[in-house]
Each structure stands twice: as C-alpha cells, then as structure tokens.
Design a protein around this motif. Structure first.
Motif, mmCIF file in Angstrom:
data_model
loop_
_atom_site.group_PDB
_atom_site.id
_atom_site.type_symbol
_atom_site.label_atom_id
_atom_site.label_comp_id
_atom_site.label_asym_id
_atom_site.label_seq_id
_atom_site.Cartn_x
_atom_site.Cartn_y
_atom_site.Cartn_z
ATOM 1 N N PRO A 220 -0.471 -20.440 -17.860
ATOM 2 C CA PRO A 220 -1.926 -20.470 -17.675
ATOM 3 C C PRO A 220 -2.387 -21.748 -16.966
ATOM 4 O O PRO A 220 -3.045 -22.621 -17.560
ATOM 5 N N THR A 311 -5.303 -26.269 -17.406
ATOM 6 C CA THR A 311 -4.795 -25.403 -18.470
ATOM 7 C C THR A 311 -5.930 -25.121 -19.449
ATOM 8 O O THR A 311 -6.953 -25.815 -19.451
ATOM 9 N N PRO A 312 -5.788 -24.119 -20.320
ATOM 10 C CA PRO A 312 -6.864 -23.793 -21.263
ATOM 11 C C PRO A 312 -7.253 -24.941 -22.184
ATOM 12 O O PRO A 312 -8.410 -25.033 -22.600
ATOM 13 N N ASP A 313 -6.304 -25.823 -22.519
ATOM 14 C CA ASP A 313 -6.626 -26.945 -23.397
ATOM 15 C C ASP A 313 -6.650 -28.282 -22.664
ATOM 16 O O ASP A 313 -6.750 -29.341 -23.294
ATOM 17 N N SER A 334 -4.344 -31.197 -15.482
ATOM 18 C CA SER A 334 -5.807 -31.112 -15.582
ATOM 19 C C SER A 334 -6.502 -32.387 -15.110
ATOM 20 O O SER A 334 -7.481 -32.845 -15.707
ATOM 21 N N PHE A 369 0.402 -21.719 -26.220
ATOM 22 C CA PHE A 369 -0.703 -20.806 -25.917
ATOM 23 C C PHE A 369 -0.498 -19.450 -26.590
ATOM 24 O O PHE A 369 -1.449 -18.843 -27.070
ATOM 25 N N ILE A 376 -7.802 -28.729 -27.552
ATOM 26 C CA ILE A 376 -8.487 -29.047 -26.307
ATOM 27 C C ILE A 376 -8.672 -30.551 -26.146
ATOM 28 O O ILE A 376 -9.143 -31.241 -27.060
#
Length: 381
Positions: A220, A311-313, A334, A369, A376
């Motif tokens: 992701p 990434t999502p976090d 990120s 994930f 986060i």
C-alpha cells in the motif's frame, strides 16, 4: 554489466546507493544498482534535506536518531562533503490540542534518549528572533536535528560504493521481475535484456508499488506530489528548520542564504505528477510570511515538486516478505526517507547479509497492514 549478481537494487536515491555501500563495506560487492534516470533524480533529489528526530512513533524516532549518528561522521567516512549542519528543528504549536500532543511526544522522545525540550514562546523567539509569536502557545526544540545536501550525501554513497566495486546501470528501466518457485530469479530490463539476481532490493521511491507488483507483491504505497521552492540568497536570519503545524508548512535557511520551504496539500490526489503550480507559490508565500513576516519582500528563485511515497500509516515498509524469497524493500517513507536513509540502509544490508538486524524491523513489515497493527505517524508535513 555481468550476466548476474548476488544483489540487484532498483533505485538510485539515498536508499539504493546507501544499501549498496553498506553491503560492499561488509564484503558483499557483487551488487548492481539500476537507475532509470540519473543518480538522485527522484524523491531524494527533490526533497528539502531536513533531518528530524522529533517523531510520533518509536520506530521513526529510533531510525532518525541512528541516522543522525551516521550523518555526524559521514563526511569522513565517505570522503565527500555532505553539508550536514545541526541547527536544530523548531516545531510550533498554536492550539491547545497541539500543545497536548507535543507534551506526549516529548515524553516519548526523551524516554528514548533524545535531547528535546518543550519551550514557551519567549524561548522560541530567543532561538529565532524574527518569528511571529502572536497566537503561539509553545514549541519543541531539538538541537541535534538539522539538514544536509541530498545530492552531496547521495553522490557520496554512490562514489564510495563504486570504489568498493559496486556496479551501476544508469538510464535503464526495469520492465519485469522473474520469480520462480517463490524466489527472485532475475530482473528484466526495458530493452529485453535479463540480469540474474539472487536478491532484489526495491528502493524505487514513488514507483515502489510498480516494482513490487512485478514480483507479485502488493504494497500500500502511493505517490503524492509535494511542492517546494527556494528564495534568493539573503543574510543569515535563523538556524533551525521551522515547522508550523497550524500552517502545515516547513522552511529552513540554506548555508548559502536561500530559504527553502514547502507544504503538503491534503487534497493532493495520488499521481506521478511533479509539475509546479502557481497555486502553491501563492499559498506558500502567504503561509510563510505569517510565521516569519520579514520574508515578505524576499524574491523566489525557483520552485519544483517531487513525490512522497505514502503508506496508510505514514511509516515506511522495510524488510523482506514471506511470499517471495530474496525480495527486500525499503519504501513508503511518506516524505522522510532522506532523514532516516542512512540507518535504514545499514539495517537492510544487515538483514540481507545475516538474516537479522541489530534493531528490530518487525513492526515495519508490510504484514502490519493485514494484521491491523499500523500506528499512524501524525507528524508528517
């Protein structure tokens, strides 16, 4: 270029070059780095060069602290200038919510041995006299944070890796990855040529997800444009890199006097777009002059954009994968890959060579994930 290599690295930014160097330093010199454009042409060469240890998560704090220790001796180690300068980071809080957040972060950071403190507006103005303290409730300051020249650091790793025997393939693009019996076998280039590989390192920045998919792995990681500008050189005004969470901006003064600044647009979609916009120019100059009014008449020299690999976090994905033996990755930083690059690369080289690391990377595995264990990282700008 040989027919095959023990390790093939995809990506010529700080991660790709530093992993190559640390592998060669420990004796594994059968390494090829593939870069489709030129060294430091991607996210590394487009970043602000900040080096911050003030993070939310223990993982990012430890990686950043380890990287600062490496940065402190890197010029001597590589025999190449880095322009590493420890002027600190000053993080500003304008709301009670941010102050409470800062207090919790400082408690965690200090528990891990970081020299950081919570300060009042007067102390912040003592550190940066030109800052606007209207509405400022407090700040945090870490004197060992700083910045370096991303091009110099990356080229230092590149030159030293070459000296140690690492091979480079510049201007060639990876078009496919051959996996048989759940193991990395080869890399296929866009011209159809094949390079055998026992191990592959995905260090492709904003394009990391594409490389992973070639190996049958889905991660992701999504590319997002972030814009940046630099002003004309002016006289020395301040030392620290300054972050305002109210404005969502960061800015620092370079050694030559130019002021480099940027911010992340929360509405920016996933894309490979790296074009600059007049909207950014207008918003950035408005935001920064609210924090430091003296910059109002300074002229902008140039602006550009690069990709954050999100990434999502907002934490990186580092390590191997169970699905494909010989596949490793250091991706999804990120926006903070440069600042944690040295320690991350050293650890990944350890993992490839010994199967283990001196600092656990388990919590940064892509498995988190699927298992719902991601935490986060809120301190991304």
């Amino acid at each position: 270029m040989k027919k095959g290599y023990e390790v093939v690295i995809v990506g010529g930014g700080i991660i790709g070059n530093a992993v190559a160097y640390y592998l060669a330093k420990e004796g594994q010199k059968d390494v090829l780095v593939i870069e489709k454009n030129y060294i430091s042409s991607g996210s590394t060469g487009r970043c602000a060069g900040g080096i911050r240890q003030q993070w939310d998560s223990e993982a990012n704090i430890r990686l950043a602290m380890g990287s600062v220790k490496i940065f402190e001796g890197l010029e001597d180690e590589l025999g190449f200038p880095t322009e590493f300068y420890q002027g600190g980071y000053l993080l500003l809080a304008h709301t009670p919510e941010h102050m409470e957040w800062f207090k919790k972060r400082v408690e965690l950071q200090r528990s891990l041995g970081l020299d950081v403190r919570l300060i009042d507006p007067k102390e912040a103005k003592d550190i940066v006299p030109y800052i606007n303290t209207e509405g400022l409730l407090g700040a945090t300051f870490c004197p060992t944070d700083g910045h370096a020249n991303p091009f110099y650091v990356t080229f230092g790793y590149y030159k030293k890796a070459q000296e140690l025997g690492v091979h480079y393939l510049i201007g060639k693009e990876v078009a496919g990855i051959e996996v048989r019996e759940s193991r990395i076998r080869a890399v296929i280039l866009s011209d159809g040529s094949r390079v055998e590989a026992r191990n592959l390192v995905n260090a492709a920045g904003g394009h990391a997800r594409d490389i992973a998919r070639m190996a049958g792995i889905d991660i992701p990681v999504n590319p997002q444009r972030h814009e940046i500008l630099v002003t004309e050189p002016i006289g020395h005004l301040f030392d620290p890199l300054i972050i305002s969470f109210k404005q969502g901006i960061y800015f620092r003064q370079e050694l030559n006097g130019g002021v480099l600044m940027g911010y992340g647009d929360p509405e920016e979609p996933w894309s490979y777009n790296v074009r600059s916009t007049s909207r950014f120019l207008f918003n950035m100059t408005k935001k920064v002059t609210e924090v430091m009014p003296i910059l109002d008449q300074v002229r902008v020299l140039r602006q550009w954009a690069g990709l954050y690999a999100m990434t999502p976090d907002a934490q990186p994905i580092i390590g191997g994968v169970e699905e494909v033996e010989g596949y490793y990755q250091a991706v999804g930083f990120s926006g903070h890959g440069f600042m944690v690059g040295p320690k991350t690369s050293e650890l990944l080289a350890e993992l490839i060579l010994t199967g283990k690391t001196s600092l656990s990377l388990e919590h940064l595995s892509h498995k988190r994930f699927k298992e719902g264990k991601g935490k986060i990282e809120k301190a991304v700008i």
